[in-house]
Design an enzyme around this catalytic site. Structure first.
Site, mmCIF file in Angstrom:
data_model
loop_
_atom_site.group_PDB
_atom_site.id
_atom_site.type_symbol
_atom_site.label_atom_id
_atom_site.label_comp_id
_atom_site.label_asym_id
_atom_site.label_seq_id
_atom_site.Cartn_x
_atom_site.Cartn_y
_atom_site.Cartn_z
ATOM 1 N N THR B 96 0.866 -1.179 0.000
ATOM 2 C CA THR B 96 0.000 0.000 0.000
ATOM 3 C C THR B 96 0.899 1.224 0.000
ATOM 4 O O THR B 96 1.526 1.542 1.021
ATOM 5 C CB THR B 96 -0.910 -0.010 1.231
ATOM 6 N N LYS B 171 -7.168 1.342 -2.790
ATOM 7 C CA LYS B 171 -6.776 0.863 -1.464
ATOM 8 C C LYS B 171 -6.885 1.969 -0.412
ATOM 9 O O LYS B 171 -7.386 1.749 0.691
ATOM 10 C CB LYS B 171 -5.345 0.317 -1.508
ATOM 11 N N LYS B 239 -0.565 5.284 8.773
ATOM 12 C CA LYS B 239 0.218 5.464 7.547
ATOM 13 C C LYS B 239 -0.710 5.596 6.333
ATOM 14 O O LYS B 239 -0.563 6.497 5.502
ATOM 15 C CB LYS B 239 1.157 4.270 7.345
#
Lengths: 295, 295
Positions: B96, B171, B239
Site C-alpha cells: 500500500t 486501497k 500510515k
C-alpha cells in the site's frame, strides 16, 4: 387479552398497530391527523378522540411519534396520556427521543403507579410491516417480561439494555454509528471518483473487503444510481445526531466523529436535502469533487 | 512456467510466495532481513542477494513491503529492481503506497520496456495464507490478463480499477472507510458504556441493526475482551490515512472525516498504541469516559 392503546400511526406506527390487530389484540388508536386512523379502523381498531381517552381504556399504551416535542405533547398535553393512565398501566414509547425526556416521563408515570419502558426500534418500514423490528428496551425486567408478547408480535428481537433511558441511549449510540458509517461510504466514494475509479467496481471492493458495512449494503447501489428516495430521511438522521450530541455534551465526553457527522448532515439539511434519504449527504461531496458518483 | 521473483517476506509476503511455490512456480525470493527467507528456501525457493538479482532472473517480479520508503529503496536503490529488470518483465507491487510513487515507478519501468501493475490487497494474514486475498489492480488490462494465473493463485478476486495508480487509490479510499468505521464503532461503544449499557448487548444491537459493519464483526468482540493483538496495526492504519490525506490534499477535495480520523489515529500512535491492533484506538475513548468498554 391485553387491551392496547396505540398512539402515532405514521410509517412505522401504522404497521405495528396493524400487526397487533392481526394477532387478535383489541386495539384503540389515536393519531393527531385523524384520517390516518381510518385504515386501522377498517381492520377493527377503535378510534379514540385523544391520547387521554386512549390511555383510559388501555392496559398497555404504545406510542410511536417523531420527536421530543411530539412526545411531550402526547404525554403531558392537556388531554395527554398522563391524564388518562390508571395504576397498573404499562406505557411503552417506541419513538427515538432524548434519554432525559424518557427519565422525566418514567418518573411521572411511576407517580401515577404505572410502569414505563423506552423501547425504540431499529429496522425501517418493511421491518415494521413484516413484524421483524429489533427493540432496545430500557426499564424493569419484570415489566418487560409482562409485555414480551407484544414485542414478539411487532418484532423479531428484544434487547434489554438496562433501566429507563438505556433504550434511548442505545438507539442514539446506534444511529451515531449509522450516520458516521454513511459518511465514511460517501467520502470513500468521493476519493475514488475524483481519481476516475469506476464506482460500481469500488463498491464491489468495499463489500468484499474490511470496509464493508450495512451502510454500503443498503445505500451503495442507490448512491451510484442517484436514487435518494427516502427510507430514513436526512432530517431524521440529523435529529438523532443532535440528540446524541446533547447526550454526550451532557455527560461530558468528547465525541469528535459524532460532532463532525452532525455538522455534515446539518450542511445537507441546509442545502435542502432534509426530506431525501440520509444517503443524499453524498451530494455535498459531489459538489466538492465536481462530478456525480457513478457517472 | 513463469519464473517469479518475490521481494518482501513479511506477514503477508511470505504466505503469498509460499502459495506460488505450492502451485509449482519457480520462485526466487529476497528479503532485507535475510533470515526470513529460510522457510521459503526450505519450500524450494532460491534466495537472491538483492532485489536487482531477483529481477534479473525473473519473468515476473512481485513486491510486498510496508511503505513508500521501503518501496523506493527496493526499486530505486543501488541494487534495486530497476537495475535488474529486462524488457518484457512484468512488475507487480502489492504494497500500500502512494499513487504518486506508483506513477513514478510505472514510468521508470515503461522506459525499461517492462510493464507495471499496482495491486494492493485487502484481507489480512489468514487470507494471504488461504490464498483468498482480494486484489485491486491499476495498470493495463493486457498486462493483467497475462498474470491472472498468479493473482488466482494468491487470491480469490481481482478487481481492475483502471490505469496505474488506480489500484493504490482504491486501497486508500477503502482503508479510509475502514478507519472511519472503526472509529464509529469505538465512539458508539463509548456513548453506550458511559451510560452504563452492557457492551455485549450493545454490540448485538449494532450487528442486528443498520449500524452493522465488518469493523463491528472483526473487532467488536475483541474490543469488549480488550484484546488488541495486532491483526492490522494502528501505525499502518495511520500510515494509510496519511497517504489518503496527501492524495485528497493533492487533488484539492475536502475529506473532513478522513482528516479527523487521521488525527484520532495519530493520537493513538502518540499515546503508544501504534504496534497494537488499529482497534486499540478505542483506548482514547476509554480514557475520556473513565472506564473500560466491556467492564
Amino acid at each position: 387479552m391485553k387491551k392496547i392503546g396505540f398512539i402515532g400511526l405514521g410509517t412505522m406506527g401504522a404497521p405495528m398497530a396493524s400487526n397487533l390487530l392481526k394477532a387478535g389484540y383489541p386495539v384503540t388508536v389515536f393519531n393527531r391527523t385523524a384520517s390516518k386512523a381510518a385504515p386501522l379502523a377498517e381492520q377493527g381498531a377503535s378510534v379514540a378522540p385523544s391520547p387521554k381517552e386512549t390511555a383510559v381504556w388501555a392496559d398497555v399504551v404504545i406510542t410511536m411519534v417523531s420527536n421530543d416535542e411530539s412526545i411531550a405533547e402526547v404525554y403531558e398535553g392537556e388531554n395527554g396520556v398522563l391524564a388518562g393512565i390508571r395504576p397498573g398501566t404499562t406505557v411503552i414509547d417506541c419513538s427515538t427521543i432524548s434519554p432525559a425526556l424518557v427519565k422525566r416521563l418514567a418518573a411521572q408515570i411511576a407517580e401515577l403507579r404505572g410502569t414505563f419502558l423506552d423501547a425504540p426500534v431499529t429496522g425501517s418500514s418493511p421491518a415494521a410491516i413484516d413484524g421483524t423490528l429489533v427493540f432496545m428496551v430500557g426499564g424493569s425486567a419484570e415489566t418487560l417480561a409482562q409485555v414480551m408478547d407484544l414485542f414478539d408480535t411487532m418484532g423479531k428481537k428484544v434487547l434489554h439494555m438496562g433501566d429507563n433511558g438505556s433504550g434511548a441511549v442505545a438507539k442514539l449510540a446506534h444511529n451515531t454509528i449509522v450516520g458516521i458509517n454513511n459518511l465514511a461510504l460517501a467520502e470513500g466514494f468521493a476519493i475514488a471518483a475524483k481519481s476516475g475509479l469506476p464506482a460500481d467496481r469500488f463498491l464491489e471492493l468495499v463489500q468484499l473487503g474490511s470496509a464493508g458495512s450495512k451502510a454500503a449494503e443498503l445505500k451503495g447501489r442507490k448512491i451510484i444510481e442517484h436514487d435518494f428516495t427516502n427510507q430514513f430521511s436526512l432530517a431524521l438522521m440529523l435529529k438523532d445526531l443532535k440528540l446524541a450530541s446533547a447526550l454526550t455534551d451532557g455527560s461530558g465526553i468528547p465525541a469528535p466523529m459524532l460532532s463532525l457527522a452532525k455538522s455534515l448532515f446539518q450542511s445537507g439539511q441546509t442545502q435542502g436535502f432534509g426530506e431525501e434519504d440520509l444517503s443524499s449527504v453524498v451530494k455535498l461531496y459531489e459538489a466538492w469533487i465536481g462530478k456525480q458518483i457513478g457517472e
